[in-house]
Scaffold this motif. Structure first.
Motif, PDB file in Angstrom:
ATOM      1  N   GLN A 335     -14.186   2.393   6.232  1.00 10.87           N
ATOM      2  CA  GLN A 335     -14.994   2.745   7.379  1.00 10.87           C
ATOM      3  C   GLN A 335     -15.578   4.342   7.281  1.00 10.87           C
ATOM      4  O   GLN A 335     -14.838   5.078   7.344  1.00 10.87           O
ATOM      5  CB  GLN A 335     -14.439   2.445   8.593  1.00 10.87           C
ATOM      6  N   ALA A 336     -16.875   4.508   7.338  1.00  9.75           N
ATOM      7  CA  ALA A 336     -17.207   5.835   7.298  1.00  9.75           C
ATOM      8  C   ALA A 336     -16.764   6.841   8.267  1.00  9.75           C
ATOM      9  O   ALA A 336     -16.490   6.421   9.175  1.00  9.75           O
ATOM     10  CB  ALA A 336     -18.649   5.871   7.230  1.00  9.75           C
ATOM     11  N   TYR A 337     -16.657   8.140   8.124  1.00  3.40           N
ATOM     12  CA  TYR A 337     -16.240   9.096   8.858  1.00  3.40           C
ATOM     13  C   TYR A 337     -17.366   9.020  10.178  1.00  3.40           C
ATOM     14  O   TYR A 337     -18.399   9.089  10.073  1.00  3.40           O
ATOM     15  CB  TYR A 337     -16.048  10.554   8.301  1.00  3.40           C
ATOM     16  N   ASP A 338     -16.936   9.177  11.405  1.00  2.04           N
ATOM     17  CA  ASP A 338     -17.474   8.892  12.530  1.00  2.04           C
ATOM     18  C   ASP A 338     -16.788  10.190  13.436  1.00  2.04           C
ATOM     19  O   ASP A 338     -15.625  10.123  14.087  1.00  2.04           O
ATOM     20  CB  ASP A 338     -17.223   7.863  13.318  1.00  2.04           C
ATOM     21  N   SER A 339     -17.822  11.172  13.603  1.00  2.26           N
ATOM     22  CA  SER A 339     -17.371  12.516  14.583  1.00  2.26           C
ATOM     23  C   SER A 339     -16.866  12.145  15.819  1.00  2.26           C
ATOM     24  O   SER A 339     -16.166  13.017  16.627  1.00  2.26           O
ATOM     25  CB  SER A 339     -18.334  13.405  14.493  1.00  2.26           C
ATOM     26  N   ARG A 340     -17.332  10.782  16.507  1.00  6.06           N
ATOM     27  CA  ARG A 340     -16.856  10.401  17.745  1.00  6.06           C
ATOM     28  C   ARG A 340     -15.704   9.978  17.769  1.00  6.06           C
ATOM     29  O   ARG A 340     -14.865   9.868  18.951  1.00  6.06           O
ATOM     30  CB  ARG A 340     -17.983   9.302  18.267  1.00  6.06           C
ATOM     31  N   ARG A 341     -14.871   9.519  16.769  1.00  6.34           N
ATOM     32  CA  ARG A 341     -13.344   9.046  16.724  1.00  6.34           C
ATOM     33  C   ARG A 341     -12.646  10.221  16.550  1.00  6.34           C
ATOM     34  O   ARG A 341     -12.844  11.342  16.157  1.00  6.34           O
ATOM     35  CB  ARG A 341     -13.267   7.984  15.552  1.00  6.34           C
ATOM     36  N   LYS A 342     -11.543   9.875  17.146  1.00  7.81           N
ATOM     37  CA  LYS A 342     -10.255  10.862  17.148  1.00  7.81           C
ATOM     38  C   LYS A 342      -9.449  10.437  16.126  1.00  7.81           C
ATOM     39  O   LYS A 342      -8.986   9.359  15.849  1.00  7.81           O
ATOM     40  CB  LYS A 342      -9.697  10.548  18.696  1.00  7.81           C
ATOM     41  N   TYR A 343      -8.898  11.609  15.568  1.00  6.94           N
ATOM     42  CA  TYR A 343      -7.996  11.497  14.501  1.00  6.94           C
ATOM     43  C   TYR A 343      -6.619  12.270  14.804  1.00  6.94           C
ATOM     44  O   TYR A 343      -6.676  13.431  15.740  1.00  6.94           O
ATOM     45  CB  TYR A 343      -8.765  12.115  13.050  1.00  6.94           C
ATOM     46  N   THR A 416      -4.669   4.922   7.913  1.00  7.73           N
ATOM     47  CA  THR A 416      -4.561   6.428   7.240  1.00  7.73           C
ATOM     48  C   THR A 416      -5.946   6.470   6.539  1.00  7.73           C
ATOM     49  O   THR A 416      -6.618   5.468   5.922  1.00  7.73           O
ATOM     50  CB  THR A 416      -3.712   6.469   6.114  1.00  7.73           C
ATOM     51  N   VAL A 417      -6.797   7.317   6.877  1.00  7.69           N
ATOM     52  CA  VAL A 417      -8.404   7.343   6.536  1.00  7.69           C
ATOM     53  C   VAL A 417      -8.845   8.289   5.346  1.00  7.69           C
ATOM     54  O   VAL A 417      -9.700   8.603   4.824  1.00  7.69           O
ATOM     55  CB  VAL A 417      -9.503   7.598   7.674  1.00  7.69           C
TER      56      VAL A 417
END
Length: 425
Positions: A335-343, A416-417
């Motif tokens: 799943q591509a990086y999404d700046s709206r998701r929290k890590y 883990t992304v």
């Protein structure tokens, strides 16, 4: 309870290494040859691969079947995942990671290489140095593998030509010099025939170096770990609820680098509190000293507020306490990086919320060119800036592999992304 000088765990006894190369360069066959000729496989394993080889109409046993464990791998004849194998000789213990050759499995190679002391890069003597050869060498340098073996394989298919070997060695040496890799050994071999793998064979008398197994058994890895800077991330605070030990407070974890003695001063980070080592415990025994990479329990002379995620340090160059750092990041998720998701950033034993503040560039692992991007997809490797909510105690990855790496975890899925290596700002 006796006190002895140190714990009898010798890091130099265990060598972790990976194999990497292009498709059909013979990685799995090489590992199979190592296991077979060093008598490290069971009779039932050998019998099983003999039967499989006969079903396929092969005249000889296909030793690659010892490592290509996934059904899809066997059907396609390629290595997809990282296959780990363990074997031992009278001189040393080994853990092998057979990593994928395809570009789309870059993440698997990075995973397999993250704890390796040594990388074996296979080059097909008929094809010479390929783009994939350079890519794997770059990845080996990226994850800080200290030692490299360039195995020029399938020499039997070029009549064991010394000129072919010399040409490949000279070309690849020039490239490795640009990467700053200097602990490099070149070995001509035929994994299929067994020349220069465990025994010397009869066809490469012009090569005066050691066979591969001799080299693996004798290479010095004692100094691969940072022995100067003591780093101890606290994994657990031990407070036994027993009448005999109601006052006991021990700090448990693994020493990532350096060493410590009873009586040595330590600093607790990020708080900055100080004390001295009172006891070094391993099960029911006490020791005078402990060193990386041992897992151990410490007690200290003072009652301090120390919890999981804190780091005990001593001597050497102090680590950095920061909420921002630069890193080389390998994106592992499909799943591509999404700046709206929290890590969540997991660094050593500490978990903090964080984000990718910026993406400087992506590295084309085939050409080494830098590319401007604004997102990350699976297998991408990029230089990024990371921001976290609470301070982390970090070193650069080149200084300390244990405290210079981290992973990103998706807060929603807990997957883990990405895996990162902290670099100089």
């Amino acid at each position: 309870m006796p006190v002895v000088e140190n714990i009898g765990l010798d890091h130099a006894e265990l060598l972790r290494f990976i194999t990497a190369g292009s498709v059909d360069d013979g990685k799995s066959t090489l590992i199979g040859r190592l296991l077979h000729d060093s008598k490290s496989i069971f009779e039932d394993q050998l019998s099983a691969i003999e039967k499989t080889s006969n079903k396929r109409g092969m005249e000889k046993v296909d030793l690659s079947l010892l490592t290509d464990g996934l059904q899809a791998e066997r059907e396609q004849g390629i290595t997809i995942d990282v296959a780990y194998r363990y074997f031992t000789t009278p001189k040393r213990k080994f853990i092998i990671a057979d990593t994928p050759g395809h570009e789309q499995y870059t993440r698997n190679m990075v995973t397999g290489a993250s704890t390796a002391n040594l990388a074996i890069i296979l080059i097909d003597a008929r094809k010479g140095v390929l783009t994939q050869s350079r890519r794997h060498a770059y990845l080996a340098s990226l994850v800080g593998i200290p030692h490299l073996v360039v195995a020029v394989n399938k020499m039997d298919l070029v009549d064991y030509s010394q000129d072919v070997f010399n040409q490949i060695r000279d070309e690849f040496s020039a490239f490795l010099g640009e990467l700053g890799l200097h602990s490099v050994e070149y070995i001509p071999m035929s994994a299929l025939a067994g020349d220069m793998v465990v025994g010397r064979g009869d066809n490469l008398d012009w090569h005066t170096g050691k066979p591969l197994l001799d080299y693996l058994e004798s290479i010095d890895i004692e100094h691969d770990i940072n022995t100067r800077d003591f780093r101890f991330p606290v994994q657990w605070v031990s407070r036994p609820q027993t009448e005999e030990m109601h006052d006991f407070r021990g700090y448990m974890g693994r020493i990532e680098s350096g060493s410590i003695r009873v009586g040595d001063a330590i600093t607790v980070l990020p708080s900055g509190l100080t004390s001295r080592i009172k006891e070094i415990l391993f099960f029911n025994d006490r020791y005078d000293t402990a060193f990386a990479p041992q897992s151990i329990t410490f007690t200290i002379e003072d009652h301090l507020d120390i919890s999981r995620g804190d780091m005990l340090v001593n001597g050497g160059e102090p680590p950095r306490i920061t909420k921002e750092f630069d890193a080389m990041l390998c994106w592992l998720s499909d799943q591509a990086y999404d700046s709206r998701r929290k890590y969540i950033v997991k660094h050593a034993t500490r978990l903090v919320k964080g984000l990718i503040a910026r993406i400087d560039y992506r590295v084309d692992v085939n050409t080494m060119n830098h590319e401007d991007i604004n997102s990350l997809s699976m297998n991408d490797i990029a230089r990024v800036g990371i921001k976290v909510q609470q301070p982390l105690v970090v070193d650069t990855y080149t200084q300390n592999r244990g405290t210079g790496c981290f992973i990103l975890i998706d807060e929603v899925t807990n997957n883990t992304v990405a895996a990162g290596m902290i670099c100089n700002s």
